[in-house]
Design a protein around this motif. Structure first.
Motif, short mmCIF file in Angstrom:
data_model
loop_
_atom_site.label_atom_id
_atom_site.label_comp_id
_atom_site.label_asym_id
_atom_site.label_seq_id
_atom_site.Cartn_x
_atom_site.Cartn_y
_atom_site.Cartn_z
N ALA A 1 0.85 -1.19 0.00
CA ALA A 1 0.00 0.00 0.00
C ALA A 1 0.88 1.23 0.00
O ALA A 1 1.99 1.22 0.55
CB ALA A 1 -0.91 0.01 1.22
N GLU A 2 0.40 2.29 -0.65
CA GLU A 2 1.14 3.55 -0.69
C GLU A 2 0.15 4.70 -0.72
O GLU A 2 -0.77 4.71 -1.53
CB GLU A 2 2.04 3.59 -1.92
CG GLU A 2 2.88 4.83 -1.99
CD GLU A 2 3.84 4.81 -3.17
OE1 GLU A 2 4.39 5.87 -3.48
OE2 GLU A 2 4.03 3.75 -3.78
N HIS A 3 0.34 5.63 0.21
CA HIS A 3 -0.50 6.82 0.27
C HIS A 3 0.39 7.98 0.71
O HIS A 3 0.79 8.06 1.87
CB HIS A 3 -1.66 6.64 1.25
CG HIS A 3 -2.61 7.79 1.26
ND1 HIS A 3 -3.56 7.96 0.27
CD2 HIS A 3 -2.75 8.84 2.11
CE1 HIS A 3 -4.26 9.06 0.53
NE2 HIS A 3 -3.78 9.61 1.64
N GLY A 4 0.75 8.84 -0.24
CA GLY A 4 1.64 9.95 0.08
C GLY A 4 3.01 9.45 0.52
O GLY A 4 3.66 8.70 -0.19
N GLU A 5 3.42 9.85 1.70
CA GLU A 5 4.73 9.44 2.24
C GLU A 5 4.71 8.04 2.85
O GLU A 5 5.75 7.46 3.07
CB GLU A 5 5.16 10.44 3.32
CG GLU A 5 5.42 11.84 2.79
CD GLU A 5 6.69 11.93 1.98
OE1 GLU A 5 7.70 11.31 2.38
OE2 GLU A 5 6.68 12.61 0.95
N ARG A 6 3.54 7.51 3.13
CA ARG A 6 3.44 6.21 3.79
C ARG A 6 3.45 5.08 2.76
O ARG A 6 2.65 5.06 1.85
CB ARG A 6 2.17 6.11 4.61
CG ARG A 6 2.18 7.05 5.79
CD ARG A 6 0.92 6.84 6.61
NE ARG A 6 0.87 7.79 7.68
CZ ARG A 6 1.13 7.51 8.94
NH1 ARG A 6 1.46 6.29 9.27
NH2 ARG A 6 1.06 8.44 9.86
N LYS A 7 4.37 4.13 2.98
CA LYS A 7 4.46 2.95 2.11
C LYS A 7 4.55 1.73 3.00
O LYS A 7 5.32 1.70 3.96
CB LYS A 7 5.71 3.03 1.23
CG LYS A 7 5.71 4.19 0.28
CD LYS A 7 6.99 4.24 -0.51
CE LYS A 7 7.04 5.48 -1.38
NZ LYS A 7 8.30 5.60 -2.09
N TYR A 8 3.77 0.72 2.67
CA TYR A 8 3.77 -0.54 3.41
C TYR A 8 3.99 -1.68 2.44
O TYR A 8 3.58 -1.60 1.30
CB TYR A 8 2.42 -0.76 4.12
CG TYR A 8 2.12 0.21 5.22
CD1 TYR A 8 2.58 -0.01 6.51
CD2 TYR A 8 1.35 1.34 4.98
CE1 TYR A 8 2.28 0.87 7.54
CE2 TYR A 8 1.05 2.23 6.00
CZ TYR A 8 1.52 1.99 7.27
OH TYR A 8 1.23 2.86 8.28
N GLY A 9 4.59 -2.76 2.93
CA GLY A 9 4.77 -3.94 2.10
C GLY A 9 5.21 -5.14 2.91
O GLY A 9 6.03 -5.01 3.82
N THR A 10 4.65 -6.30 2.59
CA THR A 10 5.07 -7.54 3.23
C THR A 10 4.61 -8.73 2.41
O THR A 10 3.71 -8.60 1.58
CB THR A 10 4.53 -7.66 4.67
OG1 THR A 10 5.17 -8.73 5.33
CG2 THR A 10 3.04 -7.87 4.69
#
Length: 164
Positions: free
Chosen positions: A114-123
């Motif tokens: 997931a990515e929203h602006g400055e926030r990025k997640y991944g696993t």
């Protein structure tokens, strides 16, 4: 007199801990970006084979120096309901929108990004159970993603041969 000497010694020894530049300095002299938050943790369970399974999560792995790739690790909790034959994954990803989430299921591995602006997640989560990929359901509310899968039907191994 003792109090004065104690205070001088305390200030001399604790001085480096109050200077953020000293705490976050790499041995070669470079500075580490101190914008956070940095967090790290692990979750330990016992697998179906009786061996411990350790899952690390967070955006700061313990190393000699903090290196931030910009992608935060997702904390995922796995729950199995063998009576109803359901596997549920709960992932925490605050600060993003439902439309920013991508979930891919292939070869018993669930990939979440997931990515929203400055926030990025991944696993990527390897699954211990065989699931029916077509039964996947996802729900995202208040920073929590809930994925639900039906367990695959157990196929009998081998073949029964009739005797004539």
């Amino acid at each position: 007199m003792f109090d004065d000497q104690f205070e001088k010694t305390f200030r001399r020894l604790s001085g480096p801990f109050f200077s953020m530049g000293d705490v976050f300095e790499i041995p070669d002299g470079a500075q580490v970006q101190t914008i956070g938050p940095y967090y790290y943790g692990y979750h330990m369970t016992v697998g179906p084979d009786g061996k411990p399974v350790v899952k690390e999560w967070g955006n700061a792995k313990p190393t000699t120096a903090i290196s931030d790739s910009g992608i935060r690790d997702v904390y995922v909790d796995e729950t199995i309901n063998e009576k109803e034959r359901i596997l549920q994954l709960v992932a925490e990803m605050p600060g993003i929108e439902k439309s920013d989430i991508q979930v891919n299921v292939a070869d018993n591995i669930v990939s979440i990004s997931a990515e929203h602006g400055e926030r990025k997640y991944g696993t990527k989560i390897p699954l211990k159970y065989d699931i029916d990929e077509n039964s996947a359901k996802a729900k995202y509310t208040n920073g929590v993603l809930e994925l639900t899968f039906s367990l695959a039907e157990e196929k009998p191994k081998g073949k029964i041969v009739s005797v004539e």
